[in-house]
Design an enzyme around this catalytic site. Sequence first.
Site, mmCIF file in Angstrom:
data_model
loop_
_atom_site.group_PDB
_atom_site.id
_atom_site.type_symbol
_atom_site.label_atom_id
_atom_site.label_comp_id
_atom_site.label_asym_id
_atom_site.label_seq_id
_atom_site.Cartn_x
_atom_site.Cartn_y
_atom_site.Cartn_z
ATOM 1 N N CYS A 47 -19.811 0.454 -2.129
ATOM 2 C CA CYS A 47 -19.974 -0.199 -3.436
ATOM 3 C C CYS A 47 -21.253 0.191 -4.180
ATOM 4 O O CYS A 47 -21.184 0.741 -5.274
ATOM 5 C CB CYS A 47 -19.917 -1.716 -3.263
ATOM 6 S SG CYS A 47 -18.287 -2.280 -2.763
ATOM 7 N N LYS B 61 -0.716 3.080 7.120
ATOM 8 C CA LYS B 61 -1.452 1.822 7.137
ATOM 9 C C LYS B 61 -0.486 0.639 7.221
ATOM 10 O O LYS B 61 -0.672 -0.287 8.012
ATOM 11 C CB LYS B 61 -2.281 1.738 5.847
ATOM 12 C CG LYS B 61 -3.337 0.684 5.837
ATOM 13 C CD LYS B 61 -4.151 0.734 4.543
ATOM 14 C CE LYS B 61 -5.363 1.614 4.661
ATOM 15 N NZ LYS B 61 -6.311 1.477 3.550
ATOM 16 N N LYS C 142 -21.705 3.897 -5.750
ATOM 17 C CA LYS C 142 -20.792 4.257 -6.844
ATOM 18 C C LYS C 142 -20.913 3.287 -8.022
ATOM 19 O O LYS C 142 -20.781 3.687 -9.175
ATOM 20 C CB LYS C 142 -19.341 4.330 -6.347
ATOM 21 C CG LYS C 142 -18.677 2.979 -6.133
ATOM 22 C CD LYS C 142 -17.201 3.136 -5.793
ATOM 23 C CE LYS C 142 -16.527 1.799 -5.498
ATOM 24 N NZ LYS C 142 -16.484 0.863 -6.612
ATOM 25 N N ASP D 41 0.861 -1.187 0.000
ATOM 26 C CA ASP D 41 0.000 0.000 0.000
ATOM 27 C C ASP D 41 0.892 1.231 0.000
ATOM 28 O O ASP D 41 1.983 1.218 0.579
ATOM 29 C CB ASP D 41 -0.943 0.030 1.207
ATOM 30 C CG ASP D 41 -2.200 0.837 0.909
ATOM 31 O OD1 ASP D 41 -3.269 0.227 0.712
ATOM 32 O OD2 ASP D 41 -2.100 2.081 0.846
ATOM 33 N N ASN E 69 -24.208 -6.172 -8.459
ATOM 34 C CA ASN E 69 -24.484 -5.092 -7.507
ATOM 35 C C ASN E 69 -25.755 -4.326 -7.874
ATOM 36 O O ASN E 69 -26.534 -3.947 -7.003
ATOM 37 C CB ASN E 69 -23.289 -4.139 -7.416
ATOM 38 C CG ASN E 69 -22.248 -4.641 -6.425
ATOM 39 O OD1 ASN E 69 -22.440 -5.683 -5.810
ATOM 40 N ND2 ASN E 69 -21.158 -3.923 -6.275
ATOM 41 N N ARG F 216 -18.742 -9.447 1.310
ATOM 42 C CA ARG F 216 -19.522 -8.416 2.005
ATOM 43 C C ARG F 216 -18.743 -7.978 3.227
ATOM 44 O O ARG F 216 -18.286 -8.828 3.996
ATOM 45 C CB ARG F 216 -20.861 -8.977 2.500
ATOM 46 C CG ARG F 216 -21.831 -9.364 1.433
ATOM 47 C CD ARG F 216 -22.904 -10.249 2.032
ATOM 48 N NE ARG F 216 -22.319 -11.435 2.658
ATOM 49 C CZ ARG F 216 -22.959 -12.257 3.494
ATOM 50 N NH1 ARG F 216 -24.199 -12.020 3.834
ATOM 51 N NH2 ARG F 216 -22.366 -13.322 3.995
#
Length: 410
Positions: free
Chosen positions: A263, A35, A266, A30, A211, A154
Amino acid sequence: MRIVMVGTGYVGLVSGACFADFGHDVTCVDKDAGKIAALLKGEIPIFEPGLDALVEKNARNGRLVFTTDLSSAVSRAEVVFIAVGTPSRRGDGHADLSYVYDATREIARNLTGYAVVVTKSTVPVGTGDEIERILREERPDLEVSVASNPEFLREGAAIPDFKRPDRIVVGCEDERAKEVMAEVYRPLYLNQAPLVFTRRRTSELIKYAANAFLATKIGFINEIADLCEATGANVQEVARGIGLDNRIGSKFLHAGPGYGGSCFPKDTLALIRTANDVGAPLSIVEAVVNANDKRKRAMARRVVAACGGDVRGKTIAILGLTFKPNTDDMREAPSIAIIQALQDAGAKIRAYDPEGSEQAKTMLAHVEYAANAYACLEGADAACLVTEWDEFRALDLDRVKALLASPVLV
Ligand code: NAD
């Protein structure tokens, strides 16, 4: 296999930890140094049940490592997953692919041999073609395959979803990539998880279609809920009555304040934009998005109505801030629109969420945060339960009533 995850967010970290748990050697990269520093100290930057133990176990075994140094990780990789964000692009609602293409260029510069570059990020149909074009332009010397492997986990149930998926979808354009991806998922395949191999564009579209369909189910039951309220029917029983039909299914039929999260909002928007661009508009998905946007503020009007039509100067206790339970994710949470609408109407907001308060503080202004649900309710003029955390199911309603200044629960 030697796997690199580029992007160590909700998807990259969960996928990376699970792949390591399958026995692969995983490096999670990352560019957010904070992080990675936290992960190296054993701190998990997100709340996801079971993730801390899974990361700790695989990091200890040396199969899961974290770094900000993409170059050395990618140089040894057999498979490189792109798991960076694809937020809505400001202004037009298309998916912002700048993080994906930036990552692609960085990967291209550092590959040393054949590798499969896989999009795990949710990307519009055709993005894989552009990734392949960039890779070939930057590195004409290299053999590389580009695959699509959308993620369906999820938040809140991400690890069981990843380890026992309903299906795994992989889109490839060549046999070699297909063999590599079959090897990556071999442990799940041995467990009989259906592995759906298809072409890359189809795979990319499967994610958006899934989705959009789920958002449509939510939008549908929410409108049926309004109809139930207007006619004296019970929406939970309607949902059960239709959900027992196998053709319909009982999931995603829980009426509520509208969908949110990182999710659905967008992805539905990006799908609509893609569809319009190619002259195949999705009028059903457009209707779902419009209904969902209106619903969030409509919830605030209900609270105002329950308070006798005026909340000016009143304190409203908000129980639950995250877009769903068992996550700390506040992205596009309905609570944001509800709280802002109540503040616009002059209400003071006191809120409690079991995990989401820290993220909420970065998104909401003028909110007082309580340490627990009862403290949140004390002396408030009304309570509004927004997110169905289990601990709210166990509230002592007599105590709730005694704590509230007036017994209003929405
Ligand atoms: P996230 O914002 O939590 O994480 C993305 C991470 O990528 C960030 O930590 C960011 O610092 C890092 N990053 C960006 N550019 C980078 C680069 N060039 N090199 C290294 N790191 C970089 O996002 P997320 O929720 O994990 O979502 C990632 C993708 O997966 C999105 O496309 C999303 O739509 C999709 N997805 C998300 C979920 C979910 O439940 N969150 C589920 C399925 C699919």
